[in-house]
Scaffold this active site. Structure first.
Site, PDB file in Angstrom:
ATOM      1  N   SER A 130       0.809  -1.218   0.000  1.00  0.00           N
ATOM      2  CA  SER A 130       0.000   0.000   0.000  1.00  0.00           C
ATOM      3  C   SER A 130       0.841   1.266   0.000  1.00  0.00           C
ATOM      4  O   SER A 130       1.894   1.346   0.663  1.00  0.00           O
ATOM      5  CB  SER A 130      -0.874  -0.011   1.259  1.00  0.00           C
ATOM      6  N   GLU A 135       0.130   3.669   1.666  1.00  0.00           N
ATOM      7  CA  GLU A 135       0.148   4.129   3.066  1.00  0.00           C
ATOM      8  C   GLU A 135       1.527   3.920   3.692  1.00  0.00           C
ATOM      9  O   GLU A 135       1.878   4.574   4.670  1.00  0.00           O
ATOM     10  CB  GLU A 135      -0.898   3.362   3.891  1.00  0.00           C
ATOM     11  N   TYR A 176      -1.880   0.077  10.712  1.00  0.00           N
ATOM     12  CA  TYR A 176      -2.117  -0.566   9.408  1.00  0.00           C
ATOM     13  C   TYR A 176      -0.880  -0.442   8.525  1.00  0.00           C
ATOM     14  O   TYR A 176      -0.403  -1.429   7.950  1.00  0.00           O
ATOM     15  CB  TYR A 176      -3.328   0.085   8.720  1.00  0.00           C
TER      16      TYR A 176
HETATM   17  P1  NAP Z   1     -11.406  -4.602   1.463  1.00  0.00           P
HETATM   18  O1  NAP Z   1     -12.541  -4.276   0.544  1.00  0.00           O
HETATM   19  O2  NAP Z   1     -11.410  -4.069   2.836  1.00  0.00           O
HETATM   20  O3  NAP Z   1     -11.279  -6.196   1.505  1.00  0.00           O
HETATM   21  C1  NAP Z   1     -10.483  -6.839   2.478  1.00  0.00           C
HETATM   22  C2  NAP Z   1     -10.713  -8.321   2.360  1.00  0.00           C
HETATM   23  O4  NAP Z   1      -9.947  -8.986   3.387  1.00  0.00           O
HETATM   24  C3  NAP Z   1     -12.179  -8.751   2.578  1.00  0.00           C
HETATM   25  O5  NAP Z   1     -12.469  -9.825   1.732  1.00  0.00           O
HETATM   26  C4  NAP Z   1     -12.167  -9.226   4.032  1.00  0.00           C
HETATM   27  O6  NAP Z   1     -13.201 -10.128   4.345  1.00  0.00           O
HETATM   28  C5  NAP Z   1     -10.806  -9.906   4.071  1.00  0.00           C
HETATM   29  N1  NAP Z   1     -10.336 -10.137   5.442  1.00  0.00           N
HETATM   30  C6  NAP Z   1     -10.298  -9.261   6.474  1.00  0.00           C
HETATM   31  N2  NAP Z   1      -9.830  -9.866   7.582  1.00  0.00           N
HETATM   32  C7  NAP Z   1      -9.574 -11.153   7.247  1.00  0.00           C
HETATM   33  C8  NAP Z   1      -9.099 -12.280   7.957  1.00  0.00           C
HETATM   34  N3  NAP Z   1      -8.793 -12.213   9.268  1.00  0.00           N
HETATM   35  N4  NAP Z   1      -8.954 -13.455   7.310  1.00  0.00           N
HETATM   36  C9  NAP Z   1      -9.273 -13.544   5.987  1.00  0.00           C
HETATM   37  N5  NAP Z   1      -9.744 -12.515   5.252  1.00  0.00           N
HETATM   38  C10 NAP Z   1      -9.888 -11.328   5.875  1.00  0.00           C
HETATM   39  O7  NAP Z   1     -10.016  -4.146   0.797  1.00  0.00           O
HETATM   40  P2  NAP Z   1      -9.692  -3.789  -0.734  1.00  0.00           P
HETATM   41  O8  NAP Z   1      -9.912  -2.335  -0.918  1.00  0.00           O
HETATM   42  O9  NAP Z   1     -10.323  -4.774  -1.622  1.00  0.00           O
HETATM   43  O10 NAP Z   1      -8.107  -3.983  -0.724  1.00  0.00           O
HETATM   44  C11 NAP Z   1      -7.525  -5.242  -1.016  1.00  0.00           C
HETATM   45  C12 NAP Z   1      -6.135  -5.292  -0.432  1.00  0.00           C
HETATM   46  O11 NAP Z   1      -5.339  -4.247  -0.992  1.00  0.00           O
HETATM   47  C13 NAP Z   1      -6.046  -5.098   1.070  1.00  0.00           C
HETATM   48  O12 NAP Z   1      -4.974  -5.875   1.538  1.00  0.00           O
HETATM   49  C14 NAP Z   1      -5.721  -3.621   1.230  1.00  0.00           C
HETATM   50  O13 NAP Z   1      -5.059  -3.406   2.462  1.00  0.00           O
HETATM   51  C15 NAP Z   1      -4.827  -3.414   0.047  1.00  0.00           C
HETATM   52  N6  NAP Z   1      -4.800  -2.070  -0.521  1.00  0.00           N
HETATM   53  C16 NAP Z   1      -5.962  -1.457  -0.854  1.00  0.00           C
HETATM   54  C17 NAP Z   1      -5.926  -0.212  -1.463  1.00  0.00           C
HETATM   55  C18 NAP Z   1      -7.190   0.495  -1.852  1.00  0.00           C
HETATM   56  O14 NAP Z   1      -7.124   1.710  -2.086  1.00  0.00           O
HETATM   57  N7  NAP Z   1      -8.319  -0.196  -1.970  1.00  0.00           N
HETATM   58  C19 NAP Z   1      -4.689   0.393  -1.736  1.00  0.00           C
HETATM   59  C20 NAP Z   1      -3.522  -0.292  -1.398  1.00  0.00           C
HETATM   60  C21 NAP Z   1      -3.575  -1.535  -0.811  1.00  0.00           C
HETATM   61  P3  NAP Z   1     -14.685  -9.614   4.777  1.00  0.00           P
HETATM   62  O15 NAP Z   1     -15.386  -9.296   3.483  1.00  0.00           O
HETATM   63  O16 NAP Z   1     -15.245 -10.777   5.484  1.00  0.00           O
HETATM   64  O17 NAP Z   1     -14.492  -8.395   5.621  1.00  0.00           O
HETATM   65  O1  G4F Z   2     -10.651   6.637   2.341  1.00  0.00           O
HETATM   66  P1  G4F Z   2      -9.671   6.523   3.445  1.00  0.00           P
HETATM   67  O2  G4F Z   2     -10.130   5.899   4.712  1.00  0.00           O
HETATM   68  O3  G4F Z   2      -8.396   5.815   2.851  1.00  0.00           O
HETATM   69  P2  G4F Z   2      -6.871   5.735   3.347  1.00  0.00           P
HETATM   70  O4  G4F Z   2      -6.735   6.003   4.786  1.00  0.00           O
HETATM   71  O5  G4F Z   2      -6.075   6.585   2.418  1.00  0.00           O
HETATM   72  O6  G4F Z   2      -6.558   4.185   3.109  1.00  0.00           O
HETATM   73  C1  G4F Z   2      -6.976   3.516   1.933  1.00  0.00           C
HETATM   74  O7  G4F Z   2      -5.979   3.630   0.956  1.00  0.00           O
HETATM   75  C2  G4F Z   2      -4.737   2.981   1.290  1.00  0.00           C
HETATM   76  C3  G4F Z   2      -3.774   3.239   0.130  1.00  0.00           C
HETATM   77  O8  G4F Z   2      -3.114   4.469   0.322  1.00  0.00           O
HETATM   78  C4  G4F Z   2      -5.001   1.525   1.508  1.00  0.00           C
HETATM   79  F1  G4F Z   2      -3.829   0.883   1.774  1.00  0.00           F
HETATM   80  C5  G4F Z   2      -5.979   1.333   2.648  1.00  0.00           C
HETATM   81  O9  G4F Z   2      -6.267  -0.059   2.795  1.00  0.00           O
HETATM   82  C6  G4F Z   2      -7.269   2.066   2.292  1.00  0.00           C
HETATM   83  O10 G4F Z   2      -7.856   1.413   1.186  1.00  0.00           O
HETATM   84  O11 G4F Z   2      -9.134   7.997   3.820  1.00  0.00           O
HETATM   85  C7  G4F Z   2      -8.577   8.847   2.835  1.00  0.00           C
HETATM   86  C8  G4F Z   2      -8.322  10.216   3.473  1.00  0.00           C
HETATM   87  C9  G4F Z   2      -7.556  10.135   4.795  1.00  0.00           C
HETATM   88  O12 G4F Z   2      -6.574  11.133   4.818  1.00  0.00           O
HETATM   89  C10 G4F Z   2      -8.608  10.446   5.857  1.00  0.00           C
HETATM   90  O13 G4F Z   2      -8.097  11.090   7.018  1.00  0.00           O
HETATM   91  O14 G4F Z   2      -9.591  10.800   3.780  1.00  0.00           O
HETATM   92  C11 G4F Z   2      -9.516  11.376   5.076  1.00  0.00           C
HETATM   93  N1  G4F Z   2     -10.878  11.446   5.597  1.00  0.00           N
HETATM   94  C12 G4F Z   2     -11.530  12.625   5.887  1.00  0.00           C
HETATM   95  N2  G4F Z   2     -12.751  12.338   6.383  1.00  0.00           N
HETATM   96  C13 G4F Z   2     -11.695  10.425   5.912  1.00  0.00           C
HETATM   97  C14 G4F Z   2     -12.875  10.983   6.408  1.00  0.00           C
HETATM   98  N3  G4F Z   2     -11.520   9.086   5.805  1.00  0.00           N
HETATM   99  C15 G4F Z   2     -12.554   8.285   6.180  1.00  0.00           C
HETATM  100  N4  G4F Z   2     -12.427   6.942   6.048  1.00  0.00           N
HETATM  101  N5  G4F Z   2     -13.723   8.793   6.691  1.00  0.00           N
HETATM  102  C16 G4F Z   2     -13.937  10.130   6.835  1.00  0.00           C
HETATM  103  O15 G4F Z   2     -14.985  10.578   7.297  1.00  0.00           O
END
Ligand code: NAP
Ligand code: G4F
Length: 329
Positions: A130, A132, A154
């Protein structure tokens, strides 16, 4: 026929990746955890084929905290490619459950890598790393060489997972890679991430069901892309001959406030009448700004983003308005 094993299949990325791999002719095995309510909403359209003996889609119970289940699954399935997407993926929540986040997101990755060794299979391994990890960024834009400075439990867990993936590649010769993905969103994004929270609430406001949107840090800057394109990048990385790590991003940065402004603009409302900030949504330590360079991905795997910021907001909002029988005029 190639076999893929996915953790996180019920999540946003897992659901799009399962669709992509099925379309490419793979047999797809997804691991899901047991939940007291259905957690298969995002894959119900492909899971309906499960009863069909010819189905190429299979679901298995398992959990990243349960190493013996991971071992058993890999020994039985013997996948060619493993996409490790499962994680406790919410940054704000990781401050509330830091130990659990470390167990699932950091050690879960180690358990899975070790299960590959125990099963003695030559599977390729993808780690969902990520942006992050860059946290308090050391340079802009961030690329594969930028040092990490994680700002949450995280992000610390993801840094561990990144390095253990690289270590298993170097120590044991595994084809184990890191996709360092910047934020990517879609209509399937979880409702407590900021993009979906905004489009979901704006649609409800437009439908007359809500009259306020409470947010945290409006000045945070993110590089937001479109999830279906990002899972294509994962697949491309896994088709290379040699293991390597890649950044996937759009190269465009916007504030949370800009996301809010664009969503309200699209429905013809003044955002300032509806939006307030609430300390509950701030983080004890924030990643203030992220912006990625996808140059290596473009040069080496021929990937580049197509959907940029304004189109992304529109795609998500159109979907959420449709839930209320509304459209963008
Ligand atoms: P997500 O929608 O939150 O999906 C997370 C998945 O992990 C869900 O299927 C969840 O199951 C499963 N999970 C959580 N805890 C678990 C456990 N203890 N054992 C087995 N499975 C578990 O995340 P996403 O946005 O698809 O992201 C996919 C991956 O990319 C994650 O690793 C995230 O950290 C990483 N990532 C995401 C972003 C982004 O912007 N989306 C960016 C960079 C990296 P449930 O459905 O049961 O909750
Ligand atoms: O949408 P967010 O919660 O995403 P964040 O923290 O960037 O993390 C996501 O992206 C990561 C990749 O860079 C992944 F690795 C991670 O698993 C996840 O998918 O927040 C985005 C921004 C943050 O700066 C947060 O402080 O939005 C700001 N924010 C402002 N108001 C909020 C809110 N975030 C959330 N969730 N909820 C709010 O009300």
């Amino acid at each position: 026929m190639k076999k893929a094993f996915l953790t996180g299949v019920t999540g946003q990325d897992g659901s799009y990746l399962a669709e992509l791999l099925l379309a490419k002719g793979y047999e797809v095995h997804g691991m899901m955890r047991r939940s007291s309510s259905f957690n298969t909403k995002r894959i119900s359209h492909i899971a309906h084929s499960l009863q069909d003996p010819a189905s190429r889609f299979h679901l298995h119970y398992g959990d990243l905290t349960d190493g013996s289940a991971l071992n058993r699954l890999l020994k039985t399935i013997k996948p060619d490619e493993i996409y490790h997407l499962g994680a406790q993926s919410h940054v704000r929540v990781s401050f509330d459950v830091p130990e659990y986040t470390g167990d699932v997101t950091a050690l879960g990755t180690l358990r899975l890598l070790d299960a590959i060794r125990d099963a003695n299979i030559a599977a390729k391994f993808y780690q969902a790393s990520s942006s992050e990890m860059y946290g308090l960024v050391k340079e802009t834009p961030q690329n594969e060489e930028t040092p990490f400075y994680p700002r949450s439990p995280y992000a610390c867990a993801k840094v561990y997972a990144y390095w253990i993936t690289k270590n298993y590649r170097e120590a044991y010769g595994l084809f184990a890679i890191n996709g360092i993905l910047f934020n990517h969103e879609s209509p399937r994004r979880g409702e407590n991430f900021v993009s979906k929270k905004i489009t979901h609430t704006v649609a409800r406001i437009k439908a007359g069901l809500e009259n306020k949107l409470l947010l945290g840090n409006l000045q945070a800057v993110r590089d937001w892309g479109y999830a279906p394109e990002y899972v294509e990048a994962m697949w491309r990385m896994m088709q290379q001959d040699n293991p390597d790590d890649y950044v996937v991003a759009t190269g465009e940065a916007h504030t949370v406030q800009e996301f809010v402004e664009e969503a309200f603009r699209l429905v013809g409302l003044n955002w300032e009448q509806y939006v307030s900030t609430d300390p509950r949504y701030y983080r004890p330590s924030e990643t203030p700004t992220l912006l990625g360079s996808y140059k290596k991905a473009k040069d080496k795997i021929g990937w580049e983003p197509k959907v940029k910021f304004k189109e992304l907001v529109k795609i998500m909002l159109e979907h959420d308005l449709k839930e209320h029988g509304l459209t963008l005029s």
